[in-house]
Design a protein around this motif. Sequence first.
Motif, PDB file in Angstrom:
ATOM      1  N   UNK A  78      39.284 -59.866  30.524  1.00 20.70           N
ATOM      2  CA  UNK A  78      38.368 -59.898  29.391  1.00 20.70           C
ATOM      3  C   UNK A  78      38.438 -58.562  28.651  1.00 20.70           C
ATOM      4  N   UNK A 133      36.265 -56.577  27.560  1.00 22.59           N
ATOM      5  CA  UNK A 133      35.389 -55.503  28.026  1.00 22.59           C
ATOM      6  C   UNK A 133      35.948 -54.860  29.294  1.00 22.59           C
ATOM      7  N   UNK A 134      36.686 -55.630  30.082  1.00 25.43           N
ATOM      8  CA  UNK A 134      37.279 -55.064  31.305  1.00 25.43           C
ATOM      9  C   UNK A 134      38.407 -54.096  30.956  1.00 25.43           C
ATOM     10  N   UNK A 161      36.885 -50.987  29.544  1.00 27.01           N
ATOM     11  CA  UNK A 161      36.200 -50.214  30.580  1.00 27.01           C
ATOM     12  C   UNK A 161      37.216 -49.399  31.398  1.00 27.01           C
ATOM     13  N   UNK A 166      38.184 -44.713  41.766  1.00 30.51           N
ATOM     14  CA  UNK A 166      37.154 -45.593  42.336  1.00 30.51           C
ATOM     15  C   UNK A 166      35.760 -44.974  42.235  1.00 30.51           C
ATOM     16  N   UNK A 196      34.669 -45.856  38.903  1.00 24.14           N
ATOM     17  CA  UNK A 196      34.417 -47.299  38.839  1.00 24.14           C
ATOM     18  C   UNK A 196      33.123 -47.658  39.564  1.00 24.14           C
ATOM     19  N   UNK A 197      32.859 -46.972  40.682  1.00 26.32           N
ATOM     20  CA  UNK A 197      31.662 -47.245  41.496  1.00 26.32           C
ATOM     21  C   UNK A 197      30.878 -45.945  41.637  1.00 26.32           C
ATOM     22  N   UNK A 228      38.697 -54.843  43.934  1.00 30.80           N
ATOM     23  CA  UNK A 228      37.251 -54.773  44.194  1.00 30.80           C
ATOM     24  C   UNK A 228      36.474 -55.551  43.134  1.00 30.80           C
ATOM     25  N   UNK A 286      33.981 -54.929  41.047  1.00 29.48           N
ATOM     26  CA  UNK A 286      33.097 -54.151  40.168  1.00 29.48           C
ATOM     27  C   UNK A 286      32.687 -54.924  38.923  1.00 29.48           C
ATOM     28  N   UNK A 287      33.650 -55.544  38.261  1.00 34.80           N
ATOM     29  CA  UNK A 287      33.291 -56.290  37.053  1.00 34.80           C
ATOM     30  C   UNK A 287      33.307 -57.800  37.289  1.00 34.80           C
ATOM     31  N   UNK A 288      33.879 -58.225  38.403  1.00 33.74           N
ATOM     32  CA  UNK A 288      33.830 -59.645  38.768  1.00 33.74           C
ATOM     33  C   UNK A 288      33.391 -59.696  40.223  1.00 33.74           C
TER      34      UNK A 288
END
Lengths: 214, 581
Positions: free
Chosen positions: A47, A49-50, A53, A100, A103-104, B68, B70-72
Motif C-alpha cells: 500500500x 502508505x507502507x 513509511x 527495527x 519501525x517499532x 514483522x 508493524x503495518x499488517x
Amino acid sequence: MNRRDSLKALGIGAISTGVLLEACKPKGNKLAEDNTAAPAAAEAGRQPFEVERDKKLNAEKFFTDHEMTTITVLGDIIIPKDARSGSASDAKVPAFIEFIVKDMPEHQTPMRGGLRWLDVQCLNKYGKTFVDASSAQQIEMVTAIAYPKKAKPEMAQGVSFFNRMRDLTASGFYTSKIGIDDLGYVGNQPGKWDGVPADVLKQYNISDPWGNKW
Amino acid sequence: MNNDIQIKKSSEVYDAIIVGSGAGGGMSGYVLAHAGLKVLMLEAGPFFDPAKDSMQLKWPYESARRGAGTTRYFGDFDAAYGGWEIEGEPYTTTDKTEFHWFRSRMLGGRTNHWGRISLRMGPDDFKGHHIDGLTDDWPISYDDVKPFYDKVDRLIGVYGTVEGLPNEPDGIFLPPPKPRLNELYIKKGAAKAGVKVIAGRGSVLTEALPGNKDRGACFFCGQCGRSCKIYGDFSSSSCLVIPAIKTGNLKVIPNAMVREVLTDANGLATGVSYISKEDMQEYQVKGKMVILGASAGESARLLLNSKSSRHPNGLANSSGVVGRYIHDSTGSSAGGWLPELMDRKRYNEDGVGSVHIYGPWVYDNKKLNFPRGYHIEFGGGLHMPGYGFSGGIQNMNGVVPGKDGKMKEAGGFGADLKEDYRRFYGTGFGMAGRGTAIARYDNYCEIDPNVVDKFGIPVLRFHYTWSDYEIQQAKHMQDTFQDIMHNMGGAIYGPPQGKETNYGLEAPGMIIHEVGTVRMGDDPKKSALNKYSQAHDCNNLFVVDAAPFVQQGDKNATWTILALSMRTAEYILSQRKKLNV
C-alpha cells in the motif's frame, strides 16, 4: 491447470530441482542483506502508505555512531563467525536493528538506555566504554548479564537489555540469507509435500505418515 | 480544497448492484454474472489480483522488518490491506465493553489472507435449540444448505477426509496434506488424551481441480496467507470476482465506499450512493436490486445508515434486530516445544497454508458446564524464519541438556548459543480452539450518534460481552490443551491460562468470525431477512455475507457464507423468472 502448468505460470517451468534451488538464490554477487536499508520502491502488493513509511524510516537515523559500533561488537559476541556461517555483522544485523527500532519505537528507550547502562558499568569497572574495553573485559561484562538465573541482582537491568539484544540479533541473523542457510531451511520454493520422509519417520519410530501407528 | 462537491448520478440501471467483493459478494456476483445479469460490484478498497499482488515466495530479508507485523497485523507479507484499525475509519465501543473489528479494504476482502479452513456447519448448528434450549434455530436446516455446500466444494475445491461424524458433515474432498512431524506428535498426544484429531479441511487445491483450467494446483509453499499467484487456494478475488469479470457481465468499481442504500417512495431499493476514494466525489448508481456483501459489520452499518420515511429505523429494520445478535467465535490457545525433535533432520516441511490436522467437536455437552462446542486447529514444523525467530531462547536452553548431556546455564552467547538456535529450530508446536459463542440480543452494534469517519459516514458503536458459557468453554479448551501436551511425550509447555485471563479467551472480534447482525427468520418481527436472505421489508434487497447467520457453529464462517450466497443468487434467478424482482 496441472502442477507443471502452475509452475510454468510462475515462470519456473520444466527445470530440474537443482536449477530451481539456484533460481531461488539472490542474483549476482550482491548479498540480499544489502537490501536491508535500501529505500523501498513502490511495488506490487504494497500500500502507498507502507512504501512512504519505509522511505521515511530509512531517511531517519536513530542510533549514534558510537551506539552502532557498540551494537556491532555486541552482535558479533552473541552470534560470532564459526565453521558453518558468518557473524551477525556479516549478515548486516546492525543495520536491521537500526531499522527495527525506528519501525517499532517501543525498542528505542530500552536499547538506548541499555547501551548507556552498559557503558557506565564498563567506565566504572574498567575506566573505558564497552567498545574501548579489551576483549577479555567485554566478555567478562557480557557474561555478567547473559545468564538471567545466575546474574547478580544489581545486573538485572543489564540482563533485561541483553535479553532484548540477543532476541533482536537472532531475528536479524536468522532471517538473513546467511542465517537461513545456516539453519538449513529448504522451503519457500515449489515442491510436493507427501508427508514426513520415510527415514525421518523411522528415526522417530513412527510406522505410517499419518501418525496412526507408532 | 475542492469546493464544488456534487453528486454525480449515473443513468445506467444495472440488474444488480453488489456491495462488497469478499466471499458473499464474490459468490453472488459470480452466479449472477454467469447467468447473464448485468452486475455492478462496489469495493471499498483497491483492485487486488493475487497473480500480480501476492507476496508469495518472498524471503524474510526482502522485508526491512523481516516480515514483522508493524503495518499488517499478520506480517509484512500477509494479504490483508487493513486490520483492526484503519486510519480515518474508526469505530467505537460502549459501556466499557470490548470489540475489535477487522476490515480488509481490497478486492476479495478478508478471503485473501484467511486460514482457508473450510468447514460445513452441521445439522445441530442450524437447529440446536432442542439440545440445550438456547439461542434460536435457523429457518433452514442442514439439508436445505447441503446441495449448495456440495456445489461450493466442486466449484472451489476443498481437501479433507470422509469421517461420517454426526455434526461435522463430510464434503466432496480433494486429498488432504499429510501431517508434519510435530503434528504427528500432537496426534499421538491427542489420541492418548481421548481427543479426536482428523485430517484438516481446507480450500487449497492439493490436486488440480477437475474441470477448472484457470487455477493451478498447490505447490506447497505454506503461504496461503499471502494469497496465491497461481490461484491454488480460495480467494474471492482470484476464484470468483476475476472470473466473473471475464464473463463481460460484471463491472467492479474499486475504492468505492458505499454511504447509503437508496430507496424510492414505495420503499424499494433503487441503488446506492458512494464516495470514490480516488477523487473524493459523491456518486449514485442505480440497480434493479441491491445485494449487500460488505461484511456483517458493514452491511448492518449500511442498513442503519439508510433511513427514509418508509424505513425510519434504517432499511430492513422494522423489527429492530439489525445490529443485534452479533457474535464472534471464541478463541484460546497454547503451545510449547518438543525436546525430542532437537537436532532434527532438515527437509521441506512447508506443506499447505491451511491446517493439516484439526480436532472436531464430537463430545457430549450433558457432562459439561457449557453449551455447544469448539474445534482445535493444530500446527508446527520447519517453518520459514521471520521476525521474532527463536525469541526468549533463555527460557529454552536452560531446561534441557546440551549435546554433551550436561545441563546448561540458561541464556548465553557465542558459538554455543549459535548451536542452540540450530538445535531448537523446528521443535515448536501450537494449538488454538475456535468455539461457538451463543448469539445474544444484548450483544450488538449500532450507529454512534456522535462519530463519523473521514467520509462523513456515521460509524458503528459496539457493545459486546462474553457470558459465562464462553468463559467456561475457554477453560475446557485450556484443560484439553494441557491433556494433549502432557501426552505428547516430553513436551515442554507452560501452565494453563487461568481465571485472571478468562482462560485465555480472546477479546470479541479477535477471531474475525463476527456474524449475525442482520439475521434471517420466518417472523418479520424477530428477523430482518427471510430464509433466502431477502429483506422482509424490501423485497429487492438481499444480504449475502455473514450477517444473515442466526447462530454460528464452531465452524469458520466462510464455507457457509459461500453456500448461502450461492443459494440466494439462485433464488434471485428463479424469482426473476417469475418477475418478482
